[in-house]
Design a protein around this motif. Structure first.
Motif, PDB file in Angstrom:
ATOM      1  N   CYS A 195      -5.517  14.294  15.802  1.00 23.09           N
ATOM      2  CA  CYS A 195      -6.800  14.089  16.483  1.00 23.09           C
ATOM      3  C   CYS A 195      -6.911  14.971  17.729  1.00 23.09           C
ATOM      4  O   CYS A 195      -7.927  15.619  17.956  1.00 23.09           O
ATOM      5  N   LEU A 242      -6.980  16.597  26.199  1.00 18.30           N
ATOM      6  CA  LEU A 242      -5.916  16.182  27.118  1.00 18.30           C
ATOM      7  C   LEU A 242      -5.547  17.284  28.105  1.00 18.30           C
ATOM      8  O   LEU A 242      -4.794  17.046  29.046  1.00 18.30           O
ATOM      9  N   MET A 246      -8.580   5.320  18.879  1.00 14.13           N
ATOM     10  CA  MET A 246      -7.289   5.610  19.518  1.00 14.13           C
ATOM     11  C   MET A 246      -6.303   4.476  19.238  1.00 14.13           C
ATOM     12  O   MET A 246      -6.457   3.365  19.734  1.00 14.13           O
ATOM     13  N   LEU A 271       6.732  11.389  26.344  1.00 15.92           N
ATOM     14  CA  LEU A 271       5.408  11.721  25.806  1.00 15.92           C
ATOM     15  C   LEU A 271       4.343  11.644  26.912  1.00 15.92           C
ATOM     16  O   LEU A 271       3.466  12.515  27.013  1.00 15.92           O
TER      17      LEU A 271
HETATM   18  C1  HEC Z   1      -6.984   8.774  14.939  1.00 13.17           C
HETATM   19  C2  HEC Z   1      -7.165   9.729  16.009  1.00 13.17           C
HETATM   20  C3  HEC Z   1      -6.230   9.669  17.198  1.00 13.17           C
HETATM   21  C4  HEC Z   1      -4.847   9.738  17.220  1.00 13.17           C
HETATM   22  C5  HEC Z   1      -3.895   9.856  16.039  1.00 13.17           C
HETATM   23  C6  HEC Z   1      -4.467   9.707  18.618  1.00 13.17           C
HETATM   24  N1  HEC Z   1      -5.572   9.600  19.413  1.00 13.17           N
HETATM   25 FE1  HEC Z   1      -5.588   9.502  21.429  1.00 13.17          FE
HETATM   26  N2  HEC Z   1      -7.614   9.261  21.393  1.00 13.17           N
HETATM   27  C7  HEC Z   1      -8.409   9.323  20.269  1.00 13.17           C
HETATM   28  C8  HEC Z   1      -9.796   9.118  20.645  1.00 13.17           C
HETATM   29  C9  HEC Z   1     -10.988   9.113  19.686  1.00 13.17           C
HETATM   30  C10 HEC Z   1      -9.810   8.930  22.031  1.00 13.17           C
HETATM   31  C11 HEC Z   1     -11.030   8.613  22.875  1.00 13.17           C
HETATM   32  C12 HEC Z   1     -11.339   7.126  22.701  1.00 13.17           C
HETATM   33  C13 HEC Z   1     -12.541   6.606  23.432  1.00 13.17           C
HETATM   34  O1  HEC Z   1     -13.054   7.297  24.316  1.00 13.17           O
HETATM   35  O2  HEC Z   1     -12.968   5.496  23.110  1.00 13.17           O
HETATM   36  C14 HEC Z   1      -8.425   9.045  22.470  1.00 13.17           C
HETATM   37  C15 HEC Z   1      -8.007   8.943  23.794  1.00 13.17           C
HETATM   38  C16 HEC Z   1      -6.714   9.204  24.233  1.00 13.17           C
HETATM   39  C17 HEC Z   1      -6.322   9.265  25.626  1.00 13.17           C
HETATM   40  C18 HEC Z   1      -7.261   9.176  26.796  1.00 13.17           C
HETATM   41  C19 HEC Z   1      -7.338   7.865  27.504  1.00 13.17           C
HETATM   42  C20 HEC Z   1      -8.370   7.948  28.604  1.00 13.17           C
HETATM   43  O3  HEC Z   1      -8.016   7.704  29.769  1.00 13.17           O
HETATM   44  O4  HEC Z   1      -9.531   8.267  28.331  1.00 13.17           O
HETATM   45  C21 HEC Z   1      -4.982   9.554  25.660  1.00 13.17           C
HETATM   46  C22 HEC Z   1      -4.102   9.724  26.892  1.00 13.17           C
HETATM   47  C23 HEC Z   1      -4.532   9.664  24.298  1.00 13.17           C
HETATM   48  N3  HEC Z   1      -5.622   9.443  23.445  1.00 13.17           N
HETATM   49  C24 HEC Z   1      -3.239   9.956  23.917  1.00 13.17           C
HETATM   50  C25 HEC Z   1      -2.811   9.992  22.606  1.00 13.17           C
HETATM   51  C26 HEC Z   1      -1.432  10.176  22.215  1.00 13.17           C
HETATM   52  C27 HEC Z   1      -0.287  10.460  23.177  1.00 13.17           C
HETATM   53  C28 HEC Z   1      -1.396  10.092  20.850  1.00 13.17           C
HETATM   54  C29 HEC Z   1      -0.182  10.109  19.947  1.00 13.17           C
HETATM   55  C30 HEC Z   1       0.912   9.198  20.303  1.00 13.17           C
HETATM   56  C31 HEC Z   1      -2.765   9.868  20.396  1.00 13.17           C
HETATM   57  N4  HEC Z   1      -3.579   9.819  21.487  1.00 13.17           N
HETATM   58  C32 HEC Z   1      -3.154   9.746  19.085  1.00 13.17           C
HETATM   59  C33 HEC Z   1      -7.978   9.498  18.986  1.00 13.17           C
HETATM   60  C34 HEC Z   1      -6.661   9.584  18.583  1.00 13.17           C
END
Ligand code: HEC
Ligand code: HEC
Length: 259
Positions: free
Chosen positions: A176, A204, A232, A247
């Motif tokens: 993602c 990020l 997420m 991480l």
């Molecule tokens: C299925 C897709 C997906 C995967 C796999 C994924 N993410 Fe995300 N992540 C997202 C989405 C979509 C958002 C934004 C969510 C929202 O704004 O509601 C997000 C938001 C975040 C944020 C931001 C939080 C904030 O303060 O806004 C972080 C940090 C993050 N992810 C870290 C990770 C890490 C580290 C991994 C792996 C361990 C990971 N993500 C795996 C989809 C994913």
């Protein structure tokens, strides 16, 4: 109390090297409803909400206030009791501290402003009032909450960051967030939250693109607990504690660690 419920909360699993206890207990946070909260406090919270929050969140908290119509990310329907930024296991309600943090810090990149200057008493009152808007908070089967404890952080040395990079690939965060965190992974398009909002997969590498996280510890918390109602996921059960710090160091370092 906390350990008893681990079996019922499959999503969080047992966090290796990290016990699941309240790290900053706050009154009422792991008890059902606002039963023990004085009615004057609820009344004060309602006044704060009606004046400051209902223009977006609506008088009943359903996310349908008069200002909400044209927002790309709609104000949260607070009657569902679904909170994205928490310290509790995936799917669980937030603690009072979690709600307080979202109000104080606001939600960057959305229209939700930070309420840093609101008096602590008003904030505490509005937190309790929000809990009266969603019936989930009165359901005793929702409790006790499992709250993440932060063990000693690991310093963000080059070695830690390299190990974090390996965990990022191993956990498929890149699916993602993209190979280098730019939010351009193969699954980054067409993501929606449970409220029907398009959610952009966080870049990020861009400090301004985070909604909640303001430190490596916040990153650790958010990928450990996941963001309820959002794509997420939670990674609590899948990575041991030291790898989660590595991480977090890697992710927070992608934009230089400042915001
Ligand atoms: C299925 C897709 C997906 C995967 C796999 C994924 N993410 Fe995300 N992540 C997202 C989405 C979509 C958002 C934004 C969510 C929202 O704004 O509601 C997000 C938001 C975040 C944020 C931001 C939080 C904030 O303060 O806004 C972080 C940090 C993050 N992810 C870290 C990770 C890490 C580290 C991994 C792996 C361990 C990971 N993500 C795996 C989809 C994913
Ligand atoms: C200008 C519009 C606006 C105002 C005013 C506003 N909010 Fe929000 N709020 C939002 C939006 C938009 C979201 C959804 C953000 C998202 O999901 O990314 C939100 C989300 C939230 C959340 C969810 C946090 C989480 O972890 O998921 C809480 C709690 C909240 N607001 C409380 C409040 C309170 C309390 C007030 C008044 C003191 C308030 N809001 C005022 C727009 C607003």
């Amino acid at each position: 109390m906390i350990l008893q419920s681990i079996t019922t909360i499959c999503a969080i699993g047992v966090i290796a090297g990290s016990s699941l206890t309240l790290d900053r207990p706050s009154a009422g946070s792991d008890t059902p409803g606002a039963a023990s909260v004085p009615s004057e406090m609820i009344a004060r919270g309602k006044t704060v909400f009606d004046i400051g929050c209902s223009p977006c969140h609506g008088l009943e908290g359903a996310g349908d206030g008069p200002l909400s119509a044209n927002f790309r990310t709609r104000p949260r329907d607070l009657t569902k009791g679904v909170y994205k930024s928490r310290s509790t296991a995936s799917g669980q309600l937030p603690t009072d501290d979690d709600i307080d943090r979202a109000i104080s810090a606001g939600i960057h990149t959305s229209t939700m402003p930070p309420y840093l200057k609101m008096s602590p008493d008003d904030r505490a009152a509005v937190v309790q009032y929000l809990k009266t808007l969603a019936v989930r908070f009165t359901d005793s089967t929702e409790y006790p909450l499992e709250v993440l404890t932060f063990n000693q952080p690991i310093p963000a040395t080059p070695q830690s960051i390299a190990l974090g990079r390996a965990a990022y690939i191993k956990m498929q965060c890149d699916n993602c967030h993209g190979a280098f965190g730019k939010g351009d992974g193969v699954s980054s398009e067409l993501q929606h939250d449970d409220f029907g909002n398009y959610v952009h997969t966080t870049d990020l590498t861009n400090a301004s693109d985070f909604k909640f996280a303001q430190s490596a510890q916040d990153v650790y918390r958010i990928f450990s607990t996941g963001m309820n109602g959002s794509p997420m996921p939670s990674y609590a059960g899948t990575l041991q504690d030291s790898d989660r710090w590595h991480l977090a160091n890697y992710v927070w370092g992608l934009h230089g660690g400042e915001r």
